[in-house]
Design a protein around this motif. Structure first.
Motif, short mmCIF file in Angstrom:
data_model
loop_
_atom_site.label_atom_id
_atom_site.label_comp_id
_atom_site.label_asym_id
_atom_site.label_seq_id
_atom_site.Cartn_x
_atom_site.Cartn_y
_atom_site.Cartn_z
N GLU A 33 0.24 -3.54 -7.56
CA GLU A 33 1.55 -2.89 -7.62
C GLU A 33 2.49 -3.65 -8.55
N THR B 178 -4.70 3.88 -12.45
CA THR B 178 -5.50 3.79 -11.23
C THR B 178 -6.53 2.68 -11.32
N TRP C 35 0.82 -1.22 0.00
CA TRP C 35 0.00 0.00 0.00
C TRP C 35 0.85 1.26 0.00
N PHE D 221 -4.39 6.58 4.27
CA PHE D 221 -4.77 6.95 2.91
C PHE D 221 -4.23 8.33 2.55
N ALA E 68 -9.69 6.74 -0.45
CA ALA E 68 -10.85 6.01 0.07
C ALA E 68 -12.05 6.93 0.11
N HIS F 206 -4.91 -6.40 1.04
CA HIS F 206 -3.47 -6.18 0.88
C HIS F 206 -2.85 -7.15 -0.12
N PHE G 278 -3.54 -5.27 -3.22
CA PHE G 278 -2.59 -4.17 -3.39
C PHE G 278 -1.26 -4.67 -3.96
N VAL H 162 -4.82 3.50 -6.23
CA VAL H 162 -6.03 2.74 -5.95
C VAL H 162 -7.04 3.67 -5.28
N THR I 155 -9.64 -1.71 6.89
CA THR I 155 -8.67 -0.76 6.32
C THR I 155 -7.65 -0.30 7.36
N THR J 24 -3.15 6.07 -2.50
CA THR J 24 -4.37 5.45 -1.97
C THR J 24 -5.44 6.50 -1.67
#
Length: 504
Positions: A177, A139, A107, A203, A114, A170, A173, A184, A198, A112
């Protein structure tokens, strides 16, 4: 090894039974998916306690067991000394922390974002994904519509309909990546935030859309619901806030300590981003954007004032990430809408079929205002009770639609373990005695066909609610469902009947 990594990263655990050098690959919370050298976390769910599946997970190859019941874990260690048993205070928090470590903190290598709010999360996430991709930042969006990368919809099993459990999140993620994605944007539901899905990450941007009654079957009170959503802003570097919302905007403004941008549809507002002079036609909407003392004329292929508000949230996100407004404005004309959110289908004659997820009274109210701005002959609307949601809002859906459509079809989404008739009856209790234009159908598939049967050329057929991950949830099973396939099949059968009638 994992235990040493936990110590280095100050991950709290109460006790360890076994060696601290045990190998670990992935984090699992469902014993059915455990493979060799996995970590199994005993999560307490609505219907099951993960501690009951320890032996199953060990048989599948788990090397580390994480749980809160120390006496039980200690007893299992006496039987399985080759395994390591980790006692923690909070299994969900531990799962998130372990998932971060075993994903190599993927992450941190992504931008990031949200989004939380009662309505608009899916649309805002889609707008952010579309906007950032057009600004050349690869993205992915994660949410109710599935997982959509910069290139395609990803076939990745999601453990929940909207926000994945931390172990899956994760792992995702890490996959994104490795595939070259750079950012994201994800929907963060109140339940996900409350369940720490989360947790253990920060974030870059947190977005607030609005707050109205929802998920009270879980949270019980509106204050609990709001406080769950507020947790997102405790783990974000910057924030975007809709100051037109009376539900929780002020709470965020009063407590958030990072850089913050606000947005509004009120011309006299003090927001950082203001949209006004909205004009709708068959191709979308045009409005004036006021910010930093400048005015920009915006044209976008979207409908409804509420979607202009959602678009402002995406614009603010790009600004937080360092993009200049001129570059942002240039690409708004080609924004992509999410599947099933004011999705207009026009290939079946001169009628318009509109799919929109609106499943709360507030969302339905906004949607009806937007739809009625489009020229049409008659309006046929399908509304639904959602069996896996709060029964208390169902009559309010009927109250919201009454007097605003020529024909109303009432049905059910995701009946769960409920009798569909009981859900439909709960919705219909909201209608007054004078209502005459209501029909019912006990499945969504039948309701879609009934709404189409009631329509003619020049009408708008509005199908609200909708599928989650391409399915309807019935008695614990996900039954495949597609409105698009039903609509296509309906018109193919209509055409076949016309051909047969001509031949006869």
């Amino acid at each position: 090894m994992l235990i040493n990594l936990m110590k280095q990263n100050k991950v709290n655990f109460k006790r360890i039974y076994g060696t601290s050098s045990t190998i670990a690959n992935s984090v699992r919370f469902d014993s059915r998916y455990v493979t060799k050298h996995d970590v199994f976390v005993c999560i307490q769910g609505d219907n099951h306690d993960g501690h009951a599946f320890i032996e199953d997970s060990i048989a599948q190859g788990a090397s580390i067991i994480v749980g809160t019941n120390e006496d039980l874990l200690k007893s299992y260690y006496r039987q399985y000394e080759d395994c390591t048993f980790l006692v923690v205070e909070d299994a969900r928090l531990a799962m998130a922390q372990l998932a971060v470590l075993l994903s190599d903190e993927a992450w941190t290598k992504l931008v990031t974002v949200a989004v939380t709010g009662t309505n608009g999360k899916t649309t805002v996430a889609a707008y952010v994904r579309s906007l950032l991709n057009q600004l050349q930042l690869r993205t992915t969006s994660i949410g109710t519509c599935g997982i959509v990368t910069s290139k395609e919809k990803l076939d990745f099993f999601k453990s929940t309909p909207t926000t994945p459990e931390s172990a899956d999140l994760h792992a995702l993620f890490k996959l994104l990546e490795s595939e070259g994605e750079k950012a994201v944007v994800m929907e963060a539901t109140s339940i996900a935030l409350d369940q720490k899905r989360t947790a253990a990450m920060t974030f870059d941007v947190a977005i607030h859309t609005n707050l109205s009654p929802e998920h009270l079957e879980y949270h019980e009170t509106m204050d609990n619901y709001k406080q769950a959503k507020m947790k997102l802003f405790e783990q974000a570097a910057t924030a975007i806030v809709n100051i037109d919302d009376e539900g929780m905007a002020q709470d965020i403004l009063d407590t958030f300590e990072g850089k913050l941008l606000t947005y509004s549809l009120k011309k006299n507002s003090e927001a950082d981003l203001i949209a006004s002079n909205l004009q709708t036609d068959a191709h979308g909407i045009q409005f004036e954007l006021y910010t930093n003392g400048k005015t920009y004329t915006i044209r976008a292929p979207i409908y409804g004032a509420y979607n202009v508000s959602n678009l402002l949230a995406a614009v603010g996100t790009a600004m937080h990430l360092g993009y200049d407004l001129e570059s942002i404005v240039d690409v708004l004309v080609t924004m992509e809408n999410p599947e099933g959110r004011f999705e207009v289908i026009e290939q079946y004659g001169s009628r318009k079929i509109i799919l929109d997820y609106a499943h709360t009274p507030a969302a339905l109210d906004q949607l009806l205002t937007a739809v009625n701005a489009i020229p049409h002959r008659r309006l046929i609307v399908m509304i639904l009770g959602v069996g896996i949601r709060d029964f208390g809002k169902m009559p309010k859906m009927a109250q919201t639609i009454e007097g605003r459509a020529d024909e109303i079809v009432v049905s059910v989404d995701h009946p769960g373990h409920h009798d569909p008739k009981n859900i439909i009856d709960a919705v219909c209790k909201g209608f007054s005695d004078r209502v005459q234009n209501v029909s019912t159908a006990q499945t969504r598939a039948k309701a879609v066909c009934l709404a189409l049967d009631l329509s003619r050329e020049g009408d708008i057929v509005l199908l609200t609610g909708g599928q989650i991950n391409g399915a309807q949830f019935v008695r614990g099973k996900a039954i495949p469902h597609s409105d698009h396939a039903i609509i296509q099949s309906y018109f193919e059968e209509q055409n076949a009947e016309k051909v047969q009638s001509t031949i006869s």
